[in-house]
Design a protein around this motif. Structure first.
Motif, PDB file in Angstrom:
ATOM      1  N   UNK A 134     -70.333-122.421  20.120  1.00  0.00           N
ATOM      2  CA  UNK A 134     -71.193-122.013  18.999  1.00  0.00           C
ATOM      3  C   UNK A 134     -72.574-121.590  19.481  1.00  0.00           C
ATOM      4  N   UNK A 135     -73.114-122.312  20.459  1.00  0.00           N
ATOM      5  CA  UNK A 135     -74.435-121.956  20.999  1.00  0.00           C
ATOM      6  C   UNK A 135     -74.381-120.590  21.681  1.00  0.00           C
ATOM      7  N   UNK A 136     -73.310-120.355  22.438  1.00  0.00           N
ATOM      8  CA  UNK A 136     -73.167-119.049  23.101  1.00  0.00           C
ATOM      9  C   UNK A 136     -73.094-117.918  22.075  1.00  0.00           C
ATOM     10  N   UNK A 137     -72.349-118.146  20.993  1.00  0.00           N
ATOM     11  CA  UNK A 137     -72.256-117.137  19.934  1.00  0.00           C
ATOM     12  C   UNK A 137     -73.622-116.883  19.299  1.00  0.00           C
ATOM     13  N   UNK A 138     -74.405-117.951  19.173  1.00  0.00           N
ATOM     14  CA  UNK A 138     -75.757-117.793  18.631  1.00  0.00           C
ATOM     15  C   UNK A 138     -76.600-116.930  19.561  1.00  0.00           C
ATOM     16  N   UNK A 139     -76.490-117.176  20.868  1.00  0.00           N
ATOM     17  CA  UNK A 139     -77.230-116.361  21.837  1.00  0.00           C
ATOM     18  C   UNK A 139     -76.769-114.902  21.799  1.00  0.00           C
ATOM     19  N   UNK A 140     -75.511-114.694  21.406  1.00  0.00           N
ATOM     20  CA  UNK A 140     -74.970-113.332  21.277  1.00  0.00           C
ATOM     21  C   UNK A 140     -75.307-112.716  19.917  1.00  0.00           C
TER      22      UNK A 140
END
Length: 366
Positions: free
Chosen positions: A293-299
């Motif tokens: 989820x954090x990676x998706x937020x960064x994306x």
């Protein structure tokens, strides 16, 4: 942590030849199985009530029962962040934990032919951990290093007596104490000390092919900034897991390690791919779910990142409901929605119905 440690303590008692006559945990201590069940469910206020009742009605007849109930009471107070009360409870002990009054042989009428300390290991761990909760970090470190000395003395004694079953338990405790020390040193960015501790543990155990220990080593190497060694360590772990046709848990460990390397390089797409593989193997891998989820937020894909965390809370609430995940979800709400206060309030109301007693409700930041 704690309940695992308690379970080990109970296992030590029930596997002792002198106590094989007992058929259940309740034979070892008044309603011990009930306390264990409440701890596993996070019902810490109920534990406080049960301990208070047992003390008031004088239901604890043997010295070790008082220490066992004290351990559960301290654990409950600590979980509820009542650290001053827990410290006061610990101070109520008349002597230090190594006093002869806490040895079985001091009470031959209760424990014929039995010797050694009756102090639960969980109580020793809480004795070391509590000062840090009151801002006394150095006292906690000092106590943990003393506890590590005690554990290693026990290991030396067991080796001389060829007590393999007890030796295995104390090996786990050695690892547990060192992990506690590493956690405290990491929080103060004392990476060199952490590196020495984990290397010492690997060398002392002789287990140079333990994927979990090696992963901790790789993580610390990353913290120091030694990415090449971290990659080499993670590659070694992957080879060990492939060689042994690793279990799902170990294969996920390999994927999470790979994802960490991608995260450092800001390759969030590749990191998401690794976390997806983890979730496909094990839908309850909360570390992978949260980090995905954090990676998706960064994306800049806030919609999907929110869906990932909300789905986890809905499908596996007992596993996914932790403060870190909730803080992250609420941060995403704040970024994504104008009316984030209303959404967070709905989440907070749901948490109040399903969360264990020790859940920190301030994590919703309402």
């Amino acid at each position: 942590m704690d309940t695992v440690d308690e379970a080990e303590e109970h296992q030590t008692l029930t596997s002792d030849p002198l106590t094989n006559q007992f058929g259940s945990l309740n034979d070892l201590c008044h309603e011990l199985s009930s306390l264990q069940d409440l701890a596993c469910r996070g019902s810490w206020r109920s534990i406080l009530d049960k301990v208070a009742r047992a003390r008031k009605l004088s239901l604890l007849s043997k010295p070790h029962e008082h220490l066992t109930y004290l351990s559960y009471n301290l654990l409950a107070l600590t979980k509820l962040r009542r650290f001053s009360d827990a410290s006061a409870e610990l101070d109520s002990l008349e002597d230090d934990l190594d006093s002869s009054q806490y040895n079985y042989q001091s009470y031959p009428q209760h424990y014929p032919n039995r010797s050694g300390s009756m102090v639960p290991f969980a109580l020793r761990w809480l004795h070391a951990e509590l000062p840090s909760k009151l801002g006394k970090r150095q006292e906690t470190l000092d106590r943990f290093y003393l506890l590590l000395d005690l554990v290693r003395t026990k290991l030396t004694d067991n080796e001389s007596k060829n007590l393999s079953v007890s030796d295995e338990l104390w090996r786990k405790r050695e690892c547990f104490v060192i992990n506690s020390l590493i956690s405290h040193h990491l929080s103060n960015k004392e990476f060199g000390v952490c590196l020495n501790l984990v290397n010492d543990l690997i060398n002392r155990s002789g287990d140079t092919k333990n994927p979990v220990l090696l992963s901790k080593l790789g993580f610390i190497q990353m913290q120091i900034g030694d990415l090449e060694r971290a990659k080499a360590t993670f590659d070694m772990i992957e080879g060990l897991v492939k060689e042994g046709k690793g279990e799902v848990e170990l294969r996920n460990l390999v994927s999470r390690n790979k994802a960490l390397i991608y995260l450092v390089g800001k390759d969030y797409v590749s990191a998401v791919r690794e976390y997806d593989e983890c979730v496909e193997r094990d839908g309850s891998d909360v570390v992978a779910i949260n980090n995905k989820a954090i990676c998706l937020m960064y994306l800049r894909d806030l919609s999907d990142s929110i869906k990932v965390l909300e789905s986890a809370l809905e499908s596996i609430p007992t596993v996914a409901l932790n403060e870190t995940l909730v803080v992250n979800l609420c941060s995403m709400y704040e970024l994504a929605y104008v009316n984030h206060s209303d959404i967070k309030r709905t989440l907070s109301n749901w948490i109040a119905r399903v969360a264990p007693d020790d859940f920190d409700s301030s994590s919703t930041r309402i």
